[in-house]
Design a protein around this motif. Structure first.
Motif, PDB file in Angstrom:
ATOM      1  N   PHE A 226       0.852  -1.195   0.000  1.00 44.46           N
ATOM      2  CA  PHE A 226       0.000   0.000   0.000  1.00 44.46           C
ATOM      3  C   PHE A 226       0.884   1.240   0.000  1.00 44.46           C
ATOM      4  O   PHE A 226       1.743   1.403   0.866  1.00 44.46           O
ATOM      5  CB  PHE A 226      -0.924   0.017   1.217  1.00 44.46           C
ATOM      6  CG  PHE A 226      -1.767   1.255   1.283  1.00 44.46           C
ATOM      7  CD1 PHE A 226      -2.873   1.402   0.458  1.00 44.46           C
ATOM      8  CD2 PHE A 226      -1.450   2.297   2.145  1.00 44.46           C
ATOM      9  CE1 PHE A 226      -3.639   2.556   0.488  1.00 44.46           C
ATOM     10  CE2 PHE A 226      -2.212   3.451   2.184  1.00 44.46           C
ATOM     11  CZ  PHE A 226      -3.307   3.581   1.358  1.00 44.46           C
ATOM     12  N   GLN A 228       0.778   5.211   0.185  1.00 48.61           N
ATOM     13  CA  GLN A 228       0.078   6.476   0.429  1.00 48.61           C
ATOM     14  C   GLN A 228       1.036   7.586   0.024  1.00 48.61           C
ATOM     15  O   GLN A 228       2.113   7.728   0.602  1.00 48.61           O
ATOM     16  CB  GLN A 228      -0.331   6.613   1.886  1.00 48.61           C
ATOM     17  CG  GLN A 228      -0.603   8.037   2.383  1.00 48.61           C
ATOM     18  CD  GLN A 228      -1.749   8.749   1.667  1.00 48.61           C
ATOM     19  OE1 GLN A 228      -2.699   8.122   1.231  1.00 48.61           O
ATOM     20  NE2 GLN A 228      -1.646  10.067   1.548  1.00 48.61           N
ATOM     21  N   THR A 557      -0.843  -4.174  -5.471  1.00 41.62           N
ATOM     22  CA  THR A 557      -0.205  -2.901  -5.140  1.00 41.62           C
ATOM     23  C   THR A 557      -1.290  -1.842  -5.252  1.00 41.62           C
ATOM     24  O   THR A 557      -1.880  -1.664  -6.323  1.00 41.62           O
ATOM     25  CB  THR A 557       0.949  -2.570  -6.106  1.00 41.62           C
ATOM     26  OG1 THR A 557       1.915  -3.622  -6.054  1.00 41.62           O
ATOM     27  CG2 THR A 557       1.615  -1.259  -5.722  1.00 41.62           C
ATOM     28  N   LEU A 576      -8.044   2.367   5.077  1.00 45.41           N
ATOM     29  CA  LEU A 576      -6.844   1.672   5.540  1.00 45.41           C
ATOM     30  C   LEU A 576      -7.188   0.581   6.545  1.00 45.41           C
ATOM     31  O   LEU A 576      -6.645  -0.530   6.498  1.00 45.41           O
ATOM     32  CB  LEU A 576      -5.868   2.672   6.166  1.00 45.41           C
ATOM     33  CG  LEU A 576      -4.977   3.450   5.200  1.00 45.41           C
ATOM     34  CD1 LEU A 576      -4.119   4.445   5.953  1.00 45.41           C
ATOM     35  CD2 LEU A 576      -4.105   2.520   4.389  1.00 45.41           C
ATOM     36  N   THR A 588       1.747  -7.580   4.526  1.00 47.71           N
ATOM     37  CA  THR A 588       1.316  -6.249   4.089  1.00 47.71           C
ATOM     38  C   THR A 588       2.439  -5.262   4.346  1.00 47.71           C
ATOM     39  O   THR A 588       3.038  -5.246   5.412  1.00 47.71           O
ATOM     40  CB  THR A 588       0.049  -5.809   4.863  1.00 47.71           C
ATOM     41  OG1 THR A 588      -1.013  -6.722   4.558  1.00 47.71           O
ATOM     42  CG2 THR A 588      -0.373  -4.403   4.455  1.00 47.71           C
ATOM     43  N   SER A 589       2.733  -4.469   3.339  1.00 43.31           N
ATOM     44  CA  SER A 589       3.786  -3.450   3.468  1.00 43.31           C
ATOM     45  C   SER A 589       3.195  -2.091   3.113  1.00 43.31           C
ATOM     46  O   SER A 589       2.498  -1.959   2.104  1.00 43.31           O
ATOM     47  CB  SER A 589       4.950  -3.790   2.537  1.00 43.31           C
ATOM     48  OG  SER A 589       5.991  -2.857   2.679  1.00 43.31           O
ATOM     49  N   VAL A 590       3.450  -1.100   3.961  1.00 44.43           N
ATOM     50  CA  VAL A 590       2.934   0.266   3.733  1.00 44.43           C
ATOM     51  C   VAL A 590       4.117   1.210   3.524  1.00 44.43           C
ATOM     52  O   VAL A 590       5.048   1.236   4.321  1.00 44.43           O
ATOM     53  CB  VAL A 590       2.079   0.752   4.921  1.00 44.43           C
ATOM     54  CG1 VAL A 590       1.578   2.177   4.670  1.00 44.43           C
ATOM     55  CG2 VAL A 590       0.905  -0.192   5.163  1.00 44.43           C
ATOM     56  N   GLN A 592       4.989   5.267   2.822  1.00 42.85           N
ATOM     57  CA  GLN A 592       4.442   6.628   2.868  1.00 42.85           C
ATOM     58  C   GLN A 592       5.376   7.549   2.086  1.00 42.85           C
ATOM     59  O   GLN A 592       6.566   7.638   2.381  1.00 42.85           O
ATOM     60  CB  GLN A 592       4.357   7.093   4.334  1.00 42.85           C
ATOM     61  CG  GLN A 592       3.717   8.454   4.505  1.00 42.85           C
ATOM     62  CD  GLN A 592       2.223   8.374   4.763  1.00 42.85           C
ATOM     63  OE1 GLN A 592       1.691   7.289   4.904  1.00 42.85           O
ATOM     64  NE2 GLN A 592       1.570   9.501   4.819  1.00 42.85           N
TER      65      GLN A 592
END
Length: 763
Positions: A226, A228, A557, A576, A588-590, A592
């Motif tokens: 994810f 952002q 993705t 989210l 899960t990888s976020v 920013q």
């Protein structure tokens, strides 16, 4: 940079270019030779003699044909490989490489030097003059500065000591600039790349990939990645490089047809369609969610982007839309489908010549005749098998029917010839000939029935969909969503009425398709390996869950900017959390991305203050003019100011986008400019292409695009009266790279009240 360094680097570049020229000539000769070989093999097909007199002759013929096929396939592969190699060489000749790194591995006596470019090039099998930017060793360039740097290889993590990081700008075989830096990518090189003019096509960012973007590109472990990212943070560009990286990383096991990108609109698809070809890869499958729905429901008119943006819902309908877009509603559909295993599935007659051939009661009896261990899909398959078998059994009984006799009597000679085909016309009796023709006629007449069975047309999905909606109040407490029973009932009747006229909202389409897939036991498109979803802030949780269901074997993705939620607004804030329950947290990888590169610092500082939490956005240090706000008492005065701005931008060779709130406003602006003989292109729908020069574009189609100069049209209190439009204003302002002009007829929208007056100029 010393003269000796420059002289050394130019000499190396000259040597590389010389070897590229030699390799290109060799490859062109190989292509010509392979092409001739292929032509000779195709001609030699005439020399293959078909011998069928004995078994040995048949075997010899088959072996000869097989040998010719193998030779042709081999030449075709050689031709394709040489073509791909030539494309890479031509690309490298324009710009061989953009970086050099010197590093020393542990235990080695001296440092190693590599040059990084858009593709790999070697003059001998073990001597690489240029490394592909996607090679594991190349990540050193993107991931750190000088000193100890860790990078991933197929064998695991490796550590090296980076001694030198050098960046190049090369034009026509000459080094224009050299930068030595201790950064991942030096600011000067990035600044030069960002200072250029915008274009109608997005460019590759390979030469300026940042450390955080590199994390996105090279992640292969996450089931959900994810991203952002603030407007202009390079999230979409990084994801396109990620596609190129994955195609390189899994070469031979992954092709572009197994990668799907869901983008905000077709206009954006057109904008990005050159990035992968520029990197030497084929484009992945690109579509919008709307197109995905339309592909499966071609006879239904699904709510368009424009209709979705311009619809005016009251509070009750907004609550219903919010509920229909939730993960709770998604689970409700699955719960309802499970109840159909025991009863209440709606069926339809399969008709023949205006009468039921298989009536719905008969079909229901078959369907529910199987034991409770059967799942919905298994129950359906078994029913189809029984119906098909029954249909075949009815063929013999139908041969003596009067309609068959009349059909045979009315056959023309052409029709008779067609029925016989290659069949010898020697029959023992007239009766056998009659039966042959009768069977052919009956089988042809039964084909629509066979098709109806195969395509599940005995299931009344429309009635089932309506039945589900009507059962919702019994399955859940609607008051939790601030929905009354009366409002829900009214919305169901409205949906059913619209459906009868073949119209449907995007929210209802998702529910309809999911219910259909559960009933029919569909398991989605299992050959798709990677799914990319851009601008996810405009998706509902239901839509995202449905896409996950539809592509069960894919890694996802998802990228977006929750500050730009045009359609989902407040719902985007819970997205989210809901995503977290769809995927394994361990996989899960976020990432920013807070730094924005698109706009000048002045435009970014202005744009981010429009937001409630805008302080999280960091501007890249690129200076420009402050945004300009001009307020007018009359529409004519605002129109005159617009024309003046366009003339100024054209003189500076800047592309200008006039971003209106709606298409109706865009039409009005277009008429004004036509009357003033000012050339401009109005983007009416998402299926148009971006063109150079001045464009007029409605706000909901501007998502993801960027322009040298933006004119925000009529940001008055009349046009933007409510807090719910704050994110829309931010989206419009953040499209501008170098210049932002805001025009208003009458009092300015109060959404600008929170912006520091020092950040813009008032005319």
């Amino acid at each position: 940079m010393t003269d000796s360094n420059y002289t050394f680097e130019q000499k190396y570049l000259d040597e590389v270019n010389e070897k590229l020229d030699i390799a290109q000539k060799k490859t062109e000769q190989e292509l010509a030779r392979t092409s001739n070989d292929r032509a000779d093999i195709e001609k030699s097909w005439g020399d293959v003699r078909i011998k069928t007199s004995t078994y040995e002759n048949i075997l010899d013929t088959a072996l000869s044909v097989r040998q010719q096929q193998q030779m042709l396939i081999e030449r075709q592969n050689s031709f394709q490989n040489a073509t791909n190699r030539l494309q890479t060489l031509k690309k490298l000749k324009v710009n061989p490489y953009f970086a050099r790194i010197d590093f020393q591995e542990k235990g080695e006596e001296k440092a190693e030097t590599i040059y990084i470019g858009l593709g790999s090039f070697s003059d001998t099998p073990d001597h690489f003059l240029i490394y592909d930017w996607r090679a594991p060793i190349s990540s050193i360039y993107y991931d750190g500065g000088l000193g100890n740097v860790e990078y991933m290889t197929p064998d695991g993590k490796q550590n090296v000591d980076v001694k030198l990081k050098r960046q190049f700008q090369i034009e026509d075989g000459v080094i224009v600039t050299i930068f030595d830096t201790d950064e991942a990518v030096g600011d000067q090189m990035l600044l030069d790349a960002l200072s250029g003019e915008s274009d109608t096509k997005m460019k590759s960012i390979v030469t300026t990939i940042q450390k955080e973007q590199n994390k996105i590109i090279r992640n292969t472990s996450a089931d959900l990645l994810f991203v952002q990212g603030a407007a202009g943070s390079g999230k979409t560009a990084a994801v396109l490089q990620r596609v190129a990286y994955l195609l390189y990383r899994y070469r031979g096991n992954l092709n572009s047809g197994q990668v799907v990108l869901f983008s905000p609109n077709q206009l954006f698809n057109d904008y990005i369609d050159q990035v992968l070809p520029e990197l030497g890869e084929q484009n992945m499958v690109q579509m919008t969610y709307y197109q995905y729905a339309m592909r499966r429901l071609p006879k239904i008119q699904v709510e368009t982007l424009q209709e979705r943006f311009e619809e005016h819902n009251d509070a009750a309908n907004e609550n219903i839309t919010r509920f229909k877009g939730s993960l709770a509603f998604f689970k409700l559909v699955a719960k309802y489908a499970q109840t159909l295993n025991k009863g209440n599935l709606r069926f339809k007659d399969i008709n023949f010549q205006g009468k039921p051939f298989f009536d719905k009661e008969h079909v229901a009896k078959i369907y529910y005749g199987y034991n409770e261990q059967y799942k919905l899909g298994q129950r359906l398959d078994a029913t189809k098998e029984r119906l098909a078998s029954s249909l075949n059994g009815r063929i013999g009984n139908e041969l003596k029917e009067k309609w068959v006799e009349e059909a045979i009597q009315n056959l023309t000679k052409t029709e008779i010839d067609s029925l016989f085909g290659d069949q010898p016309r020697e029959f023992a009796s007239e009766e056998k000939e009659y039966n042959f023709l009768a069977r052919k006629i009956v089988v042809n007449a039964f084909k629509p029935i066979a098709t109806a069975i195969h395509r599940n047309r005995f299931i009344n999905v429309n009635a089932q969909f309506a039945a589900f909606l009507r059962s919702v109040p019994k399955m859940t407490d609607l008051s939790k969503w601030d929905i009354s029973a009366t409002d829900w009932e009214a919305s169901v009747e409205r949906t059913v009425t619209e459906f009868k006229t073949k119209q449907m909202t995007l929210a209802d389409v998702s529910t309809y398709l999911y219910l259909y897939d559960l009933i029919t036991g569909k398991h989605g498109e299992r050959d798709i390996r990677f799914v990319f979803i851009d601008e996810i802030q405009d998706y509902s949780a239901f839509q995202l869950a449905f896409l996950k269901f539809s592509f069960p074997k894919a890694k996802f993705t998802m990228l977006g900017d929750l500050n730009q939620a045009i359609f989902t607004k407040e719902n985007s804030k819970t997205l989210l959390h809901e995503l977290g329950s769809m995927f394994d947290p361990e996989k899960t990888s976020v990432v920013q991305l807070t730094k924005t590169y698109r706009s000048t610092q002045q435009i970014t500082d202005f744009s981010k203050e429009l937001l409630v939490n805008g302080e999280q956005i960091i501007a890249f240090n690129r200076n420009g003019a402050k945004p300009v706000l001009a307020q007018f008492d009359t529409m004519a005065a605002m129109e005159a100011r617009l024309i003046k701005q366009i003339e100024s931008n054209n003189a500076a060779h800047e592309t200008t986008a006039i971003i209106t709130k709606s298409l109706a406003e865009g039409l009005a602006v277009d008429a004004v400019l036509k009357a003033a003989n000012v050339k401009a292109t109005l983007i009416r729908s998402e299926n148009q292409r971006l063109v150079p020069g001045v464009i007029i574009v409605p706000s909901y189609l501007a998502k993801g695009l960027e322009f040298d100069a933006v004119v925000a049209w009529d940001i008055s209190v009349t046009n933007y009266p409510s807090e719910s439009e704050r994110q829309l204003i931010y989206t419009i302002a953040s499209r501008a790279m170098h210049e932002l002009t805001l025009l208003a007829c009458g009092p300015v929208t109060p959404l600008l009240d929170r912006v520091n007056p020092d950040l813009y100029e008032v005319e």
